[in-house]
Design an enzyme around this catalytic site. Structure first.
Site, PDB file in Angstrom:
ATOM      1  N   GLU A 172       0.821  -1.231   0.000  1.00  0.00           N
ATOM      2  CA  GLU A 172       0.000   0.000   0.000  1.00  0.00           C
ATOM      3  C   GLU A 172       0.848   1.271   0.000  1.00  0.00           C
ATOM      4  O   GLU A 172       0.598   2.208   0.763  1.00  0.00           O
ATOM      5  CB  GLU A 172      -0.963   0.000   1.192  1.00  0.00           C
ATOM      6  CG  GLU A 172      -2.021  -1.073   1.098  1.00  0.00           C
ATOM      7  CD  GLU A 172      -3.068  -0.990   2.203  1.00  0.00           C
ATOM      8  OE1 GLU A 172      -2.938  -0.150   3.118  1.00  0.00           O
ATOM      9  OE2 GLU A 172      -4.046  -1.782   2.149  1.00  0.00           O
ATOM     10  N   GLU A 291      -5.586  -8.354  -0.403  1.00  0.00           N
ATOM     11  CA  GLU A 291      -6.326  -8.028   0.822  1.00  0.00           C
ATOM     12  C   GLU A 291      -7.777  -7.784   0.456  1.00  0.00           C
ATOM     13  O   GLU A 291      -8.069  -6.911  -0.362  1.00  0.00           O
ATOM     14  CB  GLU A 291      -5.761  -6.787   1.530  1.00  0.00           C
ATOM     15  CG  GLU A 291      -4.450  -7.007   2.258  1.00  0.00           C
ATOM     16  CD  GLU A 291      -4.026  -5.797   3.079  1.00  0.00           C
ATOM     17  OE1 GLU A 291      -4.914  -5.086   3.619  1.00  0.00           O
ATOM     18  OE2 GLU A 291      -2.815  -5.555   3.187  1.00  0.00           O
TER      19      GLU A 291
END
Length: 502
Positions: A172, A291
């Site tokens: 991320e 995710e």
């Protein structure tokens, strides 16, 4: 209400990569400590791993587990988790405002993966660290011997390399919350150079570059385009993340959110094709959706710790969503979407596996149990491997506040590896059954060999320590297969799996 579909043996989407049913474990909350690792637990093995949790995970047949993060990896020194445990340092984890004992590191995690029958998917720190630490980690994990890092691994008790094939280049990195956050060009260059170094060690490794943390990021989808322009030639996958919430308590809106997921996947697939064309490349890059899950139930209770109000606790209860029956439907819908997008989504990881927004919950010193969402994940992982069928479906629809034309019946089908067919169906209608007829073309001699149903009169029903089976599958009834047509009634707000075989 009627719905019809056609499943044809020759009309397929893609062979499903089994890693689409992967999972994720991060050094966060109680995912590791008192999740998989609790040396004083009555079921603990000689390595301190909980045997009751191992048994539940082995049931799921998880093909790959991503580790050690997540936000945690962006300030993680992998060297802290090797060598004698008594010599390992305690570190402050800035991502989750907790302390990390490093009792579990790569050796312990690798042994645990072997015990549950899964492969490792490892992430390197491209936040606070970079290329050098990453290449050393790869050498430690994968080189047979005769070099500094590989010989150190052998000295630490692991003679043979683990030969991990799948590596994530950070986590991320588009997010301002990330330790070592970078803009797209800065990250793209670092990821490309790190990938080149890793490939210089072993060109056969599979590498995942960071895509957008979610589709609401202000840099999406420019981030994907910029990062891929830097890395297209040296990586294999781009990662996407998405979590699902129902803060408004409006079930119809909540169950329509997979339309957002479909658009997210399709948009990034389009960006991949754009960069491929721009670079005049023959190479294909795929999506690692590493995710995903429902995450909102625990947001309020987590604020005290995440804001630093409790100091730096070790393995506190964080992100411990208690899932309800409504979430069963959502997880079933998400997995159906991945099956239907299996031509571009090759890896997906439910986040996470134990305690932290997870299908499995544990109590310190006590039992482990299946949360409600365990079951759709279990059914898909065990019985959804094979080739995704391209169904032609006609079904009544409704309009949510965000999306028009949401089908009341969401259906995915898999031509399984043993030449059977598995149907996964979710009914979104609140008070009316959907009678579904599927023409099965090219599948002669089939019969119904299993029919499982999940339905509950309370959407908020949960499984708890003392009532572990309040939400559980039961044997389905009423499905018929005659003259090449499968007929089944989908009760309001229900999940079903039907397996056909010979």
């Amino acid at each position: 209400m009627k719905a019809t579909a056609t499943a044809h043996r020759e009309f397929t989407i893609s062979k499903i990569d089994k890693r689409i049913y992967g999972a994720f474990l991060e050094h966060l909350g109680r995912a590791i400590y008192s999740g998989i690792y609790e040396p004083d637990h009555p079921t603990a093995d000689t390595d301190g791993m909980r045997g009751d949790v191992v048994d539940l995970i082995k049931e799921l047949d998880v093909p790959v587990v991503r580790y050690p993060g997540g936000n945690f990896v962006s300030a993680y020194n992998w060297e802290d988790g090797i060598g004698p445990k008594q010599d390992r340092p305690v570190r402050l984890d800035l991502a989750w405002h907790t302390s990390e004992s490093n009792e579990v590191g790569i050796h312990e995690f690798a042994d645990w993966c072997k015990s549950v029958g899964t492969e490792m998917m490892l992430a390197v720190n491209l936040g606070s660290r970079g290329l050098d630490a990453a290449r050393n980690f790869v050498e430690y994990v994968n080189h047979p011997g005769g070099s500094y890092w590989s010989d150190l691994r052998r000295q630490n008790g692991q003679e043979e390399p683990w030969n991990v094939k799948l590596w994530c280049l950070g986590n991320e990195m588009d997010g301002p919350w990330q330790i070592g956050h970078k803009d797209a060009a800065e990250y793209g260059r670092l990821a490309a150079e790190t990938a080149k170094a890793i490939r210089a060690f072993d060109s056969s490794l599979e590498l995942v570059v960071c895509g957008s943390s979610h589709s609401g990021m202000p840099t999406y989808p420019d981030w994907e385009a910029t990062v891929l322009e830097h890395t297209y030639d040296v990586v294999d996958y781009i990662s996407l993340h998405m979590y699902f919430a129902n803060h408004e308590k409006k079930t119809g809106n909540y169950l329509a959110l997979t339309h957002k997921l479909e658009t997210y996947i399709d948009t990034v697939a389009g960006v991949i094709q754009f960069v491929k064309a721009k670079r005049r490349s023959d190479k294909d890059i795929y999506i690692s959706f590493d995710e995903w899950n429902v995450w909102y139930h625990s947001n309020q209770q987590d604020r005290q710790i995440l804001n630093g109000g409790d100091g730096w606790p070790h393995a506190p209860a964080l992100l411990e969503d208690i899932y309800n029956f409504e979430d069963v439907l959502q997880v079933g819908l998400i997995i159906n979407t991945f099956i239907r997008r299996s031509n571009v989504v090759k890896i997906a990881c439910i986040a996470q596996l134990v305690n932290v927004i997870a299908p499995i919950m544990t109590e310190r010193g006590g039992p482990a149990w299946r949360q409600t969402i365990y079951y759709p994940y279990y059914f898909a992982s065990r019985f959804g491997r094979g080739t995704a069928l391209d169904l032609a479906i006609s079904c009544p629809t409704y309009d949510s506040e965000q999306y028009a034309g949401v089908a009341y019946a969401d259906v995915a089908a898999v031509h399984t590896e043993d030449d059977g067919v598995t149907i996964f169906a979710v009914c979104r209608h609140p008070d009316e059954a959907v009678d579904l007829d599927i023409d099965m073309i090219g599948f002669p001699g089939m019969r119904i060999i299993d029919h499982q149903m999940m339905v509950h009169d309370d959407l908020q029903a949960t499984n708890t320590r003392d009532h572990q089976d309040d939400v559980a599958p039961k044997q389905g009834a009423g499905a018929k297969l005659a003259d090449g047509k499968l007929s089944v009634s989908l009760p309001p707000y229900s999940y079903q799996m039907i397996r056909l075989g010979r």
